[in-house]
Design a protein around this motif. Structure first.
Motif, PDB file in Angstrom:
ATOM      1  N   TYR A 232      -2.772   0.160   6.179  1.00 22.87           N
ATOM      2  CA  TYR A 232      -2.565  -0.170   4.769  1.00 22.87           C
ATOM      3  C   TYR A 232      -1.478  -1.240   4.655  1.00 22.87           C
ATOM      4  O   TYR A 232      -1.654  -2.278   4.045  1.00 22.87           O
ATOM      5  N   TYR A 233      -0.331  -0.902   5.230  1.00 27.33           N
ATOM      6  CA  TYR A 233       0.830  -1.790   5.168  1.00 27.33           C
ATOM      7  C   TYR A 233       1.682  -1.543   6.402  1.00 27.33           C
ATOM      8  O   TYR A 233       2.041  -0.411   6.708  1.00 27.33           O
ATOM      9  N   ASP A 234       1.976  -2.603   7.114  1.00 32.95           N
ATOM     10  CA  ASP A 234       2.803  -2.521   8.315  1.00 32.95           C
ATOM     11  C   ASP A 234       3.743  -3.712   8.323  1.00 32.95           C
ATOM     12  O   ASP A 234       3.331  -4.845   8.595  1.00 32.95           O
ATOM     13  N   VAL A 243      -4.891  -3.639   3.596  1.00 34.11           N
ATOM     14  CA  VAL A 243      -5.791  -2.700   2.916  1.00 34.11           C
ATOM     15  C   VAL A 243      -7.222  -3.217   2.803  1.00 34.11           C
ATOM     16  O   VAL A 243      -8.159  -2.418   2.742  1.00 34.11           O
ATOM     17  N   ASN A 244      -7.412  -4.534   2.771  1.00 36.62           N
ATOM     18  CA  ASN A 244      -8.782  -5.063   2.701  1.00 36.62           C
ATOM     19  C   ASN A 244      -9.180  -5.798   3.968  1.00 36.62           C
ATOM     20  O   ASN A 244     -10.075  -6.644   3.959  1.00 36.62           O
ATOM     21  N   VAL A 248     -10.013  -1.746   7.933  1.00 34.63           N
ATOM     22  CA  VAL A 248      -9.860  -0.714   6.909  1.00 34.63           C
ATOM     23  C   VAL A 248     -11.135  -0.586   6.081  1.00 34.63           C
ATOM     24  O   VAL A 248     -11.560   0.530   5.730  1.00 34.63           O
ATOM     25  N   VAL A 249     -11.773  -1.700   5.789  1.00 37.74           N
ATOM     26  CA  VAL A 249     -13.055  -1.647   5.079  1.00 37.74           C
ATOM     27  C   VAL A 249     -14.064  -0.844   5.891  1.00 37.74           C
ATOM     28  O   VAL A 249     -14.795   0.000   5.349  1.00 37.74           O
ATOM     29  N   THR A 425      -9.901  -5.669  -4.561  1.00 37.48           N
ATOM     30  CA  THR A 425      -9.198  -5.524  -5.834  1.00 37.48           C
ATOM     31  C   THR A 425      -7.819  -4.907  -5.621  1.00 37.48           C
ATOM     32  O   THR A 425      -6.825  -5.337  -6.224  1.00 37.48           O
ATOM     33  N   ALA A 426      -7.755  -3.895  -4.750  1.00 37.83           N
ATOM     34  CA  ALA A 426      -6.475  -3.257  -4.454  1.00 37.83           C
ATOM     35  C   ALA A 426      -5.488  -4.246  -3.848  1.00 37.83           C
ATOM     36  O   ALA A 426      -4.314  -4.302  -4.241  1.00 37.83           O
ATOM     37  N   ALA A 427      -5.960  -5.039  -2.893  1.00 36.57           N
ATOM     38  CA  ALA A 427      -5.082  -6.009  -2.242  1.00 36.57           C
ATOM     39  C   ALA A 427      -4.545  -7.031  -3.238  1.00 36.57           C
ATOM     40  O   ALA A 427      -3.360  -7.390  -3.207  1.00 36.57           O
ATOM     41  N   SER A 428      -5.408  -7.489  -4.131  1.00 39.36           N
ATOM     42  CA  SER A 428      -4.979  -8.450  -5.142  1.00 39.36           C
ATOM     43  C   SER A 428      -3.923  -7.851  -6.064  1.00 39.36           C
ATOM     44  O   SER A 428      -2.924  -8.500  -6.400  1.00 39.36           O
TER      45      SER A 428
END
Length: 440
Positions: A232-234, A243-244, A248-249, A425-428
């Motif tokens: 997700y985030y590192d 995340v995208n 992960v997808v 959308t989440a990443a944006s």
């Protein structure tokens, strides 16, 4: 691994908790500048504990008695043990801890601490470390603690420090892992393919029966979303926000294709958990906090580590349970000493930590207990899953990741967006939030 539910966890009532804890000796410490070990130690040492089963330093408190406030947010079964611990400390110490269960701990600490009405200490997972320190809600106590971090696992040592500041002390680890209803399942599956086959055989939603009980949110779903090498985030990665990413997808697509069809239609925690709690699901994926409910409902269950996937390896988020040092600790004095004494006792007392493992499935992080053959089988299973997991990031930017990913998972779960669309959308949204907060 086989076990009979009746030989493992049985929830204790408040009286029996207090009786059990009465054997845990409370140590009273002076709370001054300790030279028993630097709280800012981060050299990765995970040396053996130098404490005995009665807890940390045996130095008697020399100053006046203090009264400290402690906040937590726990399930009913967890409250009994916590209240028993506080009661025992108060009975055997010159100090007094006044504990309260807070329904929305994050909101309450965020409003009360700046107003000077917050607790001296509070209990939450380590992912709050960065943000609470940046906002001034927690404070560095590396020069005040009297115990060494070296007696905890390396992961636990790192979890309670933010940029060299000791913001709390660790007392356990947790993650999620599969659980089988042995009234339904003949044996624990050795592979995901076998687990999916069993879910398919049992799944009959028209009659209220489900193959899988699995809350579908960013924390619970992390094992599969990160199974193919994604994150997700590192903050250490070349591309911190992942995340995208393709990986992960792919993880979300795997979960949607192989797990979603066997779950209740509402992805939130309560309806998902209810399916297994009521004996109507073959499997659950849940944390150790859920075990007491299974026992209460007389469900014959077995906890096991994530089965092998044909490709990929589940990598669930893991959390370290922390007693945080809140801003009122800066005032010093007897009340701050009382809070420190309690925390140092709580995190090093082998008797109490062993009981948390026995009664709540908590994974010890005190080196003298880690890997002990005396740990229950279900704790060993959780420990195995935690071993292949990923510690939740504690950097402040992670706070902006959770909600957008949660919204994306709900959309994808409900069929309102594809995995790629939802995560894009989440990443944006996350990047927009970062820009708004001045994060690069």
């Amino acid at each position: 691994m086989t076990m009979d539910r009746r030989t493992i966890l049985k929830q204790l009532g408040g009286v029996s908790v207090a009786a059990t804890l009465a054997g845990c000796s409370v140590q009273q410490q002076d709370g001054g500048s300790g030279d028993g070990g630097s709280g800012s130690s981060s050299d990765g040492s995970d040396g053996s504990s130098d404490g005995s089963s009665d807890g940390g330093s045996s130095t008697d408190s020399q100053g006046p008695a203090g009264t400290a406030t402690a906040w937590w947010s726990l399930s009913d079964s967890e409250k009994a043990i916590r209240e028993g611990a506080v009661s025992t400390f108060n009975e055997q110490s010159q100090h007094t801890i006044e504990g309260s269960d807070i329904s929305d701990l994050q909101k309450k600490t965020s409003s009360a601490i700046p107003a000077g009405q917050g607790p001296h200490i509070f209990d939450w997972a380590h992912d709050w470390a960065g943000n609470t320190y940046e906002q001034g809600f927690t404070v560095d106590q590396s020069d005040q603690v009297s115990i060494s971090l070296d007696q905890f696992t390396t992961t636990a040592q790192n979890a309670v420090q933010y940029e060299g500041n000791l913001v709390g002390l660790p007392f356990g680890a947790e993650t999620v892992t599969p659980i089988a209803n042995m009234d339904i399942v003949d044996s624990v599956p050795e592979s995901m393919d076998e687990m999916i086959s069993i879910m398919d055989d049992y799944h009959d939603p028209d009659n209220g029966q489900y193959g899988l009980s699995y809350p579908f949110d960013p924390y619970f779903s992390s094992g599969f979303l990160q199974a193919f090498g994604g994150h997700y985030y590192d903050p250490q990665a070349d591309e911190p926000l992942g995340v995208n990413s393709d990986e992960v997808v792919r993880g979300l697509e795997y979960a949607l294709e192989n797990l979603r069809p066997y779950m209740p239609n509402d992805p939130s925690y309560e309806p998902q958990a209810a399916a297994f709690n009521e004996g109507n699901a073959a499997f659950a994926i849940n944390g150790p906090w859920s075990l007491a409910t299974f026992s209460d409902n007389d469900i014959d269950y077995e906890v096991f580590s994530f089965p092998e996937m044909e490709e990929g390896t589940q990598s669930p988020y893991t959390g370290i349970s922390v007693w945080y040092f809140a801003k009122p600790m800066e005032e010093g004095g007897a009340d701050a000493t009382a809070a420190r004494d309690f925390v140092e006792w709580y995190v090093t007392n082998e008797d109490h930590l062993s009981m948390l493992a026995q009664e709540q499935g908590a994974i010890p992080v005190l080196d003298s207990l880690v890997g002990s053959s005396d740990l229950p089988a279900e704790v060993q299973a959780y420990s195995e899953s935690a071993g292949q997991g990923t510690p939740m990031p504690s950097a402040p930017r992670m706070d902006d990741v959770w909600d957008p990913v949660g919204n994306a998972l709900t959309k994808a779960f409900n069929g309102d967006a594809s995995a790629q669309q939802a995560l894009d959308t989440a990443a944006s949204e996350i990047r927009s939030n970062w820009e708004g907060r001045g994060h690069s």
